[in-house]
Design an enzyme around this catalytic site. Structure first.
Site, PDB file in Angstrom:
ATOM      1  N   ASP A 119       1.800  -4.761   8.555  1.00  0.00           N
ATOM      2  CA  ASP A 119       0.650  -3.862   8.473  1.00  0.00           C
ATOM      3  C   ASP A 119      -0.591  -4.755   8.340  1.00  0.00           C
ATOM      4  OD1 ASP A 119      -1.431  -2.189   7.641  1.00  0.00           O
ATOM      5  OD2 ASP A 119      -0.090  -0.825   6.574  1.00  0.00           O
ATOM      6  N   PHE A 132       0.857  -1.177   0.000  1.00  0.00           N
ATOM      7  CA  PHE A 132       0.000   0.000   0.000  1.00  0.00           C
ATOM      8  C   PHE A 132       0.904   1.241   0.000  1.00  0.00           C
ATOM      9  CE2 PHE A 132      -2.831   3.155   1.889  1.00  0.00           C
ATOM     10  CZ  PHE A 132      -3.971   2.951   1.123  1.00  0.00           C
ATOM     11  N   LYS A 134     -11.541   0.113   8.875  1.00  0.00           N
ATOM     12  CA  LYS A 134     -11.912  -0.887   7.861  1.00  0.00           C
ATOM     13  C   LYS A 134     -12.748  -1.980   8.543  1.00  0.00           C
ATOM     14  CE  LYS A 134      -8.117   0.359   4.853  1.00  0.00           C
ATOM     15  NZ  LYS A 134      -6.666   0.320   4.711  1.00  0.00           N
TER      16      LYS A 134
END
Ligand SMILES: *Cc1c(COP(=O)(O)O)cnc(C)c1O
Length: 417
Positions: free
Chosen positions: A197, A125, A223
Site C-alpha cells: 500500500d 492502516f 494525499k
C-alpha cells in the site's frame, strides 16, 4: 516574525521553488497536512471547470469518446506509473484504496491457491486490515486468514503457510518506512506474493515497484498526488500476472467488451479488468490535471527537499529547550522515514488544535501524536521556520490549556485521514 537570512537563502536556491505557484493555497497558512489531503492545483481547478461546462455541459454523452473519458483510468494510471517505478500499462486509476486493496488481495490469493494466510502488521492502516477481514468473512478462513504481527515479527513469520504479504510502505502514524526491496525478496523466496500500500509513498518518495519485483500495489490519489477529496486511488499489477489475474468485483467496465452487453463476464485486457463500474470522471480529470505538477520532476530532488525540510524542523525543535516534552516518534534517520514527522506530547490534541487556530495546519492521531507533513512542492523552508516559531509560542504560553483547544478527541466522522 523575522526569518533568518540563512533560511530565506535556502528558499532562494531551492530548485523546486517555482512549483509553489502551481498551487492555490490559502494566505498566511502553513499547510503541513498534504499527507492527508493534498491542496488544490491551478491546473485541477481550471480543468474541472472546463470539463463541467464544456464537456459535460455541451457535449454530454458524446464526451465518453469525443473527450476520451472512457480512456481516463488507464491514461491517469500511466501518469502515476513513473512516480512508483512502474513501466507503462501496469497501473490503473479507479475506486478507493480500500476497494482496490480488496480486489488485489483477492487476485493475489487466487494466484497462490494452496495457501491461505495473509500476513500483515498490527499497526497497519486500519482499512487495510478491515478489508482483509471482510474478504476473510466472504471466502472463509480456510481461503483467507489474516495474521497481523508486530513489525519486528514480520520476517520470522514469512513461512510456507503465507499466501500474501500485505504491508503499507510508510506507516501512517510514525512515518517509518519499510525496506520494500528486502521484504519483497524475502517473501518471494518463500513463495509469498506481495502487496504494498503506497498511500503515504506515491508522490513523496522514490518507489521502485518494477525493480523490487512487487506483485501488486495500491495507492491513494488525494494525499501526495493532490487529486482532491475522494480522488480515485490506483492499482499496480506486475505485467507477469496480467494473463492469469482475476478479481471478484467483476463489473461491466472490467469486461472485455462492455458495450456488447453479453450475458457472461469475460475479463478485459490486462489492467482494465480491475475496473468495476463507471469511472468517476470529474474526480479523474482533477487527478489527471493535478499530476501534471510532477511532469519533468526528478523524484530524487523532491525527496531531498522533503528530508531537508524535516531536518530543519527537527533541528529547531531539538535546539529549543521549551520543546523538550515533544518526543520524536518517527525514525531519526531520514532514510528510514517518509515525508512526515510524528511527535508525541501529553497535550498533543490541544497543541494541534492551537496550531491549526494559528494557521499551521497539522493533524492529530490518537492517543497523543501530532503529525507534521512535509510536502516539498509547495512548502518552503521559511514555512517550516514559522511553524516552529508558532509551536514554541503555543507551548511557552501554555495555550494548550485553553478550553477552546480541548475539544472531543474521539472524533470519528469529522476527522479524516
Ligand atoms: C489514506 C489511506 C488509505 C485510504 O483508503 P481510502 O479507501 O481511499 O479511504 C488506505 N490505506 C492507507 C495506508 C492510507 O494511509
Amino acid at each position: 516574525m523575522t526569518i533568518p537570512k540563512a533560511v530565506l537563502a535556502l528558499d532562494d536556491s531551492d530548485s523546486l521553488k517555482h512549483k509553489r505557484g502551481e498551487f492555490l493555497l490559502p494566505k498566511n497558512t502553513v499547510y503541513m497536512d498534504g499527507n492527508s489531503l493534498g491542496p488544490l492545483t491551478r491546473a485541477a481547478k481550471a480543468r474541472v471547470a472546463e470539463v463541467v461546462s464544456k464537456q459535460w455541459g455541451d457535449d454530454l454523452i458524446h464526451s465518453w469518446n469525443k473527450h476520451q473519458w472512457i480512456d481516463l483510468p488507464l491514461k491517469v494510471g500511466n501518469k502515476i506509473a513513473p512516480l512508483v517505478g512502474a513501466a507503462l500499462g501496469q497501473v490503473i486509476a479507479c475506486d478507493s484504496t480500500s476497494v482496490n486493496l480488496f480486489k488485489v488481495l483477492a487476485s493475489a490469493l487466487a494466484l497462490n491457491p494452496t495457501r491461505h494466510i495473509v500476513l500483515s502488521q498490527q499497526d497497519n492502516f486500519p482499512t487495510d486490515l478491515y478489508m482483509a477481514q471482510g474478504l476473510s468473512e466472504l471466502l472463509g478462513r480456510a481461503r483467507c486468514d489474516l495474521k497481523s504481527v508486530t513489525e519486528d515479527q514480520l520476517i520470522d513469520n514469512l513461512d510456507d503457510s503465507v499466501a500474501v504479504l500485505m504491508l503499507t510502505q510508510v506507516n501512517f502514524r510514525t512515518g517509518g518506512v519499510h525496506d520494500m526491496a528486502k521484504l519483497t525478496e524475502l517473501a518471494h523466496k518463500k513463495g509469498i506474493l506481495v502487496i504494498w500500500d503506497l498511500a503515504h509513498s506515491a508522490g513523496a518518495l522514490e518507489v521502485f515497484l518494477d525493480d523490487c519485483k512487487v506483485d501488486f500495489a495500491v495507492g491513494c490519489g488525494y494525499k501526495y498526488l493532490n487529486g482532491g477529496p475522494g480522488a480515485p486511488a490506483f492499482i499496480y499489477a506486475a505485467q507477469r500476472h496480467h494473463a492469469k489475474m482475476t478479481q471478484p468485483l467483476s463489473g461491466w467496465m472490467g469486461h472485455s467488451s462492455p458495450f456488447a452487453f453479453d450475458h457472461d463476464y469475460q475479463a478485459g485486457d490486462s489492467m482494465l479488468r480491475f475496473l468495476t463500474g463507471t469511472p468517476n470522471i470529474l474526480s479523474l480529470v482533477a487527478l489527471d490535471a493535478a499530476l501534471d505538477v510532477f511532469s519533468g520532476l526528478a523524484l530524487g530532488e523532491l525527496r531531498s527537499k522533503s528530508i531537508a525540510l524535516s531536518e530543519l524542523f527537527i533541528e529547531r525543535i531539538d535546539a529549543t529547550s521549551s520543546l523538550n516534552d515533544l518526543e520524536l516518534v518517527s525514525p531519526r534517520n531520514s532514510e528510514h522515514r517518509g515525508s512526515q514527522l510524528a511527535y508525541r506530547h501529553s497535550h498533543a490534541f490541544a497543541i494541534s488544535q492551537a496550531l491549526i487556530d494559528h494557521h499551521v495546519v497539522v493533524d492529530f492521531r490518537a492517543p497523543d501524536i501530532i503529525r507534521f507533513g512535509f510536502t516539498p512542492l509547495y512548502l518552503r523552508y521559511q514555512d517550516v521556520w514559522n511553524a516552529v516559531e508558532i509551536l514554541i509560542s503555543i507551548v511557552e504560553k501554555k495555550l494548550y490549556t485553553n478550553d477552546k483547544y480541548l475539544g472531543d478527541k474521539c472524533l470519528g466522522r469529522n476527522k479524516v485521514t
